[in-house]
Design a protein around this motif. Structure first.
Motif, PDB file in Angstrom:
ATOM      1  N   CYS A 252      16.423 103.005  73.943  1.00 43.69           N
ATOM      2  CA  CYS A 252      14.862 103.018  74.012  1.00 43.69           C
ATOM      3  C   CYS A 252      14.430 101.848  73.060  1.00 43.69           C
ATOM      4  O   CYS A 252      13.022 101.787  73.086  1.00 43.69           O
ATOM      5  CB  CYS A 252      14.291 104.219  73.454  1.00 43.69           C
ATOM      6  SG  CYS A 252      14.968 104.587  71.541  1.00 43.69           S
ATOM      7  N   LEU A 253      15.148 100.808  72.731  1.00 43.94           N
ATOM      8  CA  LEU A 253      14.733  99.732  72.227  1.00 43.94           C
ATOM      9  C   LEU A 253      14.081  98.593  73.121  1.00 43.94           C
ATOM     10  O   LEU A 253      14.926  98.235  74.111  1.00 43.94           O
ATOM     11  CB  LEU A 253      15.760  98.987  71.342  1.00 43.94           C
ATOM     12  CG  LEU A 253      15.425  97.772  70.373  1.00 43.94           C
ATOM     13  CD1 LEU A 253      14.522  98.120  69.274  1.00 43.94           C
ATOM     14  CD2 LEU A 253      16.635  97.123  69.896  1.00 43.94           C
ATOM     15  N   CYS A 254      12.988  98.379  73.095  1.00 43.27           N
ATOM     16  CA  CYS A 254      12.232  97.243  73.941  1.00 43.27           C
ATOM     17  C   CYS A 254      11.835  96.388  73.323  1.00 43.27           C
ATOM     18  O   CYS A 254      11.318  96.289  72.160  1.00 43.27           O
ATOM     19  CB  CYS A 254      10.989  98.246  74.677  1.00 43.27           C
ATOM     20  SG  CYS A 254      11.888  99.700  75.647  1.00 43.27           S
ATOM     21  N   ILE A 255      11.386  95.170  74.096  1.00 43.95           N
ATOM     22  CA  ILE A 255      10.625  94.019  73.745  1.00 43.95           C
ATOM     23  C   ILE A 255       9.243  94.057  74.295  1.00 43.95           C
ATOM     24  O   ILE A 255       9.088  94.484  75.349  1.00 43.95           O
ATOM     25  CB  ILE A 255      11.309  92.905  74.213  1.00 43.95           C
ATOM     26  CG1 ILE A 255      12.904  92.570  73.792  1.00 43.95           C
ATOM     27  CG2 ILE A 255      10.415  91.544  73.781  1.00 43.95           C
ATOM     28  CD1 ILE A 255      13.478  91.346  74.627  1.00 43.95           C
ATOM     29  N   VAL A 269       9.940  95.262  78.033  1.00 41.48           N
ATOM     30  CA  VAL A 269      11.253  94.837  78.553  1.00 41.48           C
ATOM     31  C   VAL A 269      12.403  95.632  77.695  1.00 41.48           C
ATOM     32  O   VAL A 269      12.407  95.464  76.525  1.00 41.48           O
ATOM     33  CB  VAL A 269      11.664  93.631  78.974  1.00 41.48           C
ATOM     34  CG1 VAL A 269      13.027  93.452  79.469  1.00 41.48           C
ATOM     35  CG2 VAL A 269      10.693  92.871  79.646  1.00 41.48           C
ATOM     36  N   CYS A 270      13.131  96.613  78.346  1.00 42.24           N
ATOM     37  CA  CYS A 270      14.259  97.359  77.314  1.00 42.24           C
ATOM     38  C   CYS A 270      15.565  96.699  77.930  1.00 42.24           C
ATOM     39  O   CYS A 270      16.059  97.151  78.901  1.00 42.24           O
ATOM     40  CB  CYS A 270      14.080  98.895  77.778  1.00 42.24           C
ATOM     41  SG  CYS A 270      12.294  99.440  77.547  1.00 42.24           S
ATOM     42  N   PRO A 271      16.165  95.817  77.101  1.00 38.04           N
ATOM     43  CA  PRO A 271      17.437  95.185  77.387  1.00 38.04           C
ATOM     44  C   PRO A 271      18.695  96.364  77.406  1.00 38.04           C
ATOM     45  O   PRO A 271      19.560  96.149  78.214  1.00 38.04           O
ATOM     46  CB  PRO A 271      17.596  94.158  76.253  1.00 38.04           C
ATOM     47  CG  PRO A 271      16.229  94.029  75.421  1.00 38.04           C
ATOM     48  CD  PRO A 271      15.567  95.354  75.796  1.00 38.04           C
ATOM     49  N   PHE A 272      18.522  97.316  76.577  1.00 38.63           N
ATOM     50  CA  PHE A 272      19.756  98.261  76.387  1.00 38.63           C
ATOM     51  C   PHE A 272      19.354  99.578  77.237  1.00 38.63           C
ATOM     52  O   PHE A 272      20.128 100.685  76.649  1.00 38.63           O
ATOM     53  CB  PHE A 272      20.148  98.379  74.978  1.00 38.63           C
ATOM     54  CG  PHE A 272      20.153  96.974  74.089  1.00 38.63           C
ATOM     55  CD1 PHE A 272      21.048  96.148  74.495  1.00 38.63           C
ATOM     56  CD2 PHE A 272      19.165  96.665  73.159  1.00 38.63           C
ATOM     57  CE1 PHE A 272      21.129  94.848  73.725  1.00 38.63           C
ATOM     58  CE2 PHE A 272      19.177  95.622  72.534  1.00 38.63           C
ATOM     59  CZ  PHE A 272      20.015  94.607  72.639  1.00 38.63           C
ATOM     60  N   LYS A 273      18.560  99.511  77.987  1.00 33.33           N
ATOM     61  CA  LYS A 273      18.468 100.991  78.685  1.00 33.33           C
ATOM     62  C   LYS A 273      19.531 101.735  79.294  1.00 33.33           C
ATOM     63  O   LYS A 273      19.377 102.759  79.264  1.00 33.33           O
ATOM     64  CB  LYS A 273      17.419 100.773  79.644  1.00 33.33           C
ATOM     65  CG  LYS A 273      17.740  99.891  80.946  1.00 33.33           C
ATOM     66  CD  LYS A 273      16.659  99.796  81.977  1.00 33.33           C
ATOM     67  CE  LYS A 273      16.985  98.794  83.178  1.00 33.33           C
ATOM     68  NZ  LYS A 273      15.825  98.558  84.130  1.00 33.33           N
TER      69      LYS A 273
END
Length: 543
Positions: A252-255, A269-273
Motif C-alpha cells: 500500500c506504499l504509493c507515490i 503510483v504504487c511500486p510494491f502493490k
C-alpha cells in the motif's frame, strides 16, 4: 420527401455516433455555437431567472414532438493544457407553427439551472411546419465527472411535451482530459527502485505548466496517509526528478503527486502493490495474557489462522482459529508459545507461514537427564501448566504417531517432573500437548537409544553379565600369553647351553710340540672347557 429527409438525418447521426465511439479523443470545437436545419432561421433568447409555468398544448400538438435527442461532451481549447468541456445537445423535432423555439436546460447538484434558448422566426416556422428539423447547441460549459439533469423543452413550455435525462460527463481518468484540461492534469510519474538504500528515484513528466509540483510517499487506505517523505519540485527546475526514502516495501506504499494549485487532482503510483509477503510481520506475544496479536500494515482481504508445523514441513490448521482480515487487529487468546505453533495467512490461492516462536527459548520441553549412572525422562516447564503425556508408536514410515497410553501431568513453574512411563522401549516416542491453553501444538519426542533406567532390570542384568564375561575372558587370554612367553624363553636358553658344551673338546696343534719336550710319550693336551660348562671343566681337571 419528408420521409427521405428524416432517414438521411438518422443515418448521418448514427455515423457520427459510431465515429465518436471508436475515437478516444473528444470532439474539438473552435467556439461554441447554435445550429439549425437549413432554412430554419433563429435567434438566441436570454435566459429567464424564473421561467413561467407550462401551458396547455395547442390543438393537434402531440407529446411526440421530440423524435430524437443526443447528448455528448466536446472540448474547446485555447492552447495546450488550457481546454474546457462543453455539453453538446442535438435534437430532432417535428416542427409546427405553435412551437416558437427550443430550450436546452441543465442543472447539477448545488448549481442553478443553466438554459440556452433558441427562438425560430415566424416565416421559418410557417415554411417548415410539419417537417422534422434539427437544432444543436454546445454553449453550456461543464466540468469533468459532473452529473447533470438535461431537459429539452418547447417554447412556449407546453405541459407534458418535454424530454429529460441524466448525463455524466467524462472523468479525469480519460487520457484526453488528463493531457489538456487543467483540472485533470496530474502529471505522469515514473520511478527507479534502489532496494539496497531503500530509495525511490521519481521522475515527473507532463506536469501542469507554470506551477510547482508536490511529491510524497503515503500509505493508501480510504485516503493516502503521508509517511513523512515528501518534497516540492519547483517549476524553474529543469530536471523534474526527486529521491524519496522508504522503510518497508509495503503493497500500500504509493507515490503521490499533484500540482501546487487549489483542489488539484492527484495521481498515485504504487511500486510494491504485489509484495504481499511484506505484510506478515510484527507478530507480538503478550506472555502475561498468553495472547498472540497481529495488525496488518495495509488494508487487505485475507484469512489468518494458527497452524501446527509438522516434520514434513506442512502446517496443519488448528481448529477454530481462522479469522478474516481487513484492517483491524487480530488477537489469538491463550496460546502456547511453542516453536511449532505458527500463523498462516491466505490470500486467494496463495498462503504464507510465519512462526513467531521459532528460535526462541522454549516454554517447556521433554529432556533426558543422567544422574548416578541412570537416565530419567523429565518434563521441564518455565510456566505452571498442565500437559497430556502419552506413549505413541510410528508405523510404516508415517509421520503420524499413534497414541497407546496417556496420562495428565501438572508441572509447577521452573520445575521438572519425572515421567514414569511404563512400557517405554527402545525407539519409543512420547507425545506431549499442553491442556491449559486454547491453542497448542502436539509435540512428539522419539528416542533412538534405550534409556538406562532402574525400571528395566532385565536389560541392566544382561549388561552386567556381558561385562563380567568379557573381563574374565580378557584375564585368561593375558595369563595364557604370559605363560607362553616364559616357556619360549626357557627353551631358548636351554638350547643355547647345549650348543656351547658340544664344542669343549678340541686339539691344539701348537701344544703338541711343547708337550713332546716335557713328556717322553706322545699324547694330547685337553683345552679347558668354556665357562658355560662347569661340570666338564671339573671332570677334565680330575683326569
Amino acid at each position: 420527401m419528408k420521409m427521405i429527409f428524416w432517414f438521411a438525418l438518422l443515418v448521418s447521426q448514427s455515423t457520427l455516433n459510431g465515429a465518436a465511439a471508436e475515437s478516444t479523443q473528444l470532439e474539438r470545437i473552435a467556439s461554441c455555437h447554435t445550429r439549425c436545419s437549413k432554412g430554419l432561421n433563429y435567434r438566441i433568447k436570454p435566459d429567464y431567472w424564473f421561467s413561467p409555468g407550462c401551458q396547455i398544448p395547442a390543438e393537434g400538438l402531440s407529446s411526440s414532438v421530440f423524435q430524437h435527442v443526443n447528448i455528448s461532451t466536446v472540448m474547446k481549447c485555447e492552447r495546450k493544457q488550457k481546454c474546457t468541456l462543453h455539453l453538446k445537445v442535438q435534437t430532432l423535432l417535428l416542427l409546427s407553427e405553435s412551437i416558437h423555439g427550443v430550450s436546452f436546460c441543465t442543472v447539477s447538484a448545488g448549481m442553478m439551472t443553466d438554459c440556452q434558448s433558441v427562438v425560430f422566426t415566424k416565416a421559418s416556422r410557417k415554411k417548415l411546419s410539419r417537417f422534422p428539423v434539427t437544432v444543436e447547441n454546445d454553449c453550456t460549459e461543464v466540468s469533468p465527472n459532473q452529473q447533470l439533469q438535461v431537459t429539452v423543452k418547447t417554447i412556449p413550455d407546453y405541459c407534458n411535451i418535454s424530454w429529460t435525462t441524466t448525463y455524466l460527463t467524462p472523468e479525469c481518468n480519460s487520457e484526453d482530459l488528463r493531457m489538456n484540461v487543467p483540472e485533470c492534469i496530474t502529471g505522469r510519474l515514473s520511478y527507479v527502485e534502489n532496494p539496497e538504500k531503500k530509495e525511490l528515484e521519481i521522475h515527473v513528466s507532463d506536469m501542469l505548466e507554470g506551477h510547482d509540483y508536490h511529491l510524497r510517499l503515503c500509505h493508501k487506505d480510504f485516503i493516502c496517509l503521508g509517511t513523512g517523505a515528501k518534497t516540492l519540485m519547483h517549476k524553474e527546475k529543469s530536471n523534474k526528478s526527486a529521491i524519496l526514502q522508504y522503510s518497508r516495501p509495503l503493497p500500500c506504499l504509493c507515490i503521490e503527486g499533484w500540482s501546487a494549485v487549489m483542489d488539484a487532482p492527484r495521481v498515485q503510483v504504487c511500486p510494491f502493490k504485489d509484495r504481499l509477503e511484506e505484510l506478515w510481520f510484527k507478530i507480538t506475544f503478550d506472555s502475561a495474557e498468553e495472547a498472540l496479536t497481529w495488525k496488518p500494515a495495509c488494508p487487505i482481504s485475507a484469512v489468518a489462522g494458527l497452524c501446527e508445523k509438522r516434520e514434513d514441513g506442512n502446517c496443519m490448521d488448528l481448529p477454530d482459529s481462522l479469522q478474516n482480515v481487513s484492517r483491524e487487529r487480530l488477537t489469538f487468546a491463550k496460546v502456547d508459545p511453542h516453536p511449532d505453533l505458527c500463523m498462516k495467512f491466505s490470500v486467494g490461492s496463495q498462503s504464507w507461514i510465519r512462526c513467531p516462536f521459532a528460535g526462541t527459548i522454549k516454554a517447556w520441553e521433554v529432556v533426558v537427564t543422567r544422574e548416578q549412572g541412570q537416565e530419567d525422562l523429565q518434563l521441564q516447564s518455565m510456566v505452571t501448566a498442565t500437559f497430556s503425556v502419552g506413549l505413541c508408536t510410528k508405523s510404516g514410515g508415517s509421520s503420524k504417531c499413534q497414541t497407546t497410553k496417556t496420562k495428565t501431568v501438572h508441572v509447577e513453574e521452573q520445575k521438572a517432573v519425572n515421567l514414569e512411563l511404563t512400557g517405554l522401549q527402545c525407539s519409543s516416542c512420547v507425545q506431549v500437548k499442553r491442556l491449559d491453553v486454547k491453542f497448542s501444538p502436539t509435540a512428539v519426542y522419539c528416542f533412538e537409544q534405550c534409556l538406562s533406567k532402574s525400571s528395566h532390570p532385565e536389560a541392566l542384568n544382561l549388561t552386567w553379565v556381558i561385562l563380567v564375561t568379557a573381563a574374565c575372558l580378557s584375564g585368561l587370554i593375558i595369563v595364557a600369553l604370559v605363560l607362553h612367553i616364559l616357556q619360549t624363553v626357557h627353551q631358548r636358553r636351554k638350547q643355547s647351553t647345549r650348543d656351547a658344551c658340544g664344542l669343549t673338546k678340541q686339539t691344539d696343534p701348537s701344544s703338541d710340540s711343547v708337550v713332546s719336550t716335557f713328556q717322553p710319550k706322545a699324547g694330547r693336551v685337553l683345552v679347558p672347557d668354556s665357562p658355560l660348562c662347569g661340570k666338564n671343566e671339573k671332570a677334565n681337571l680330575i683326569s
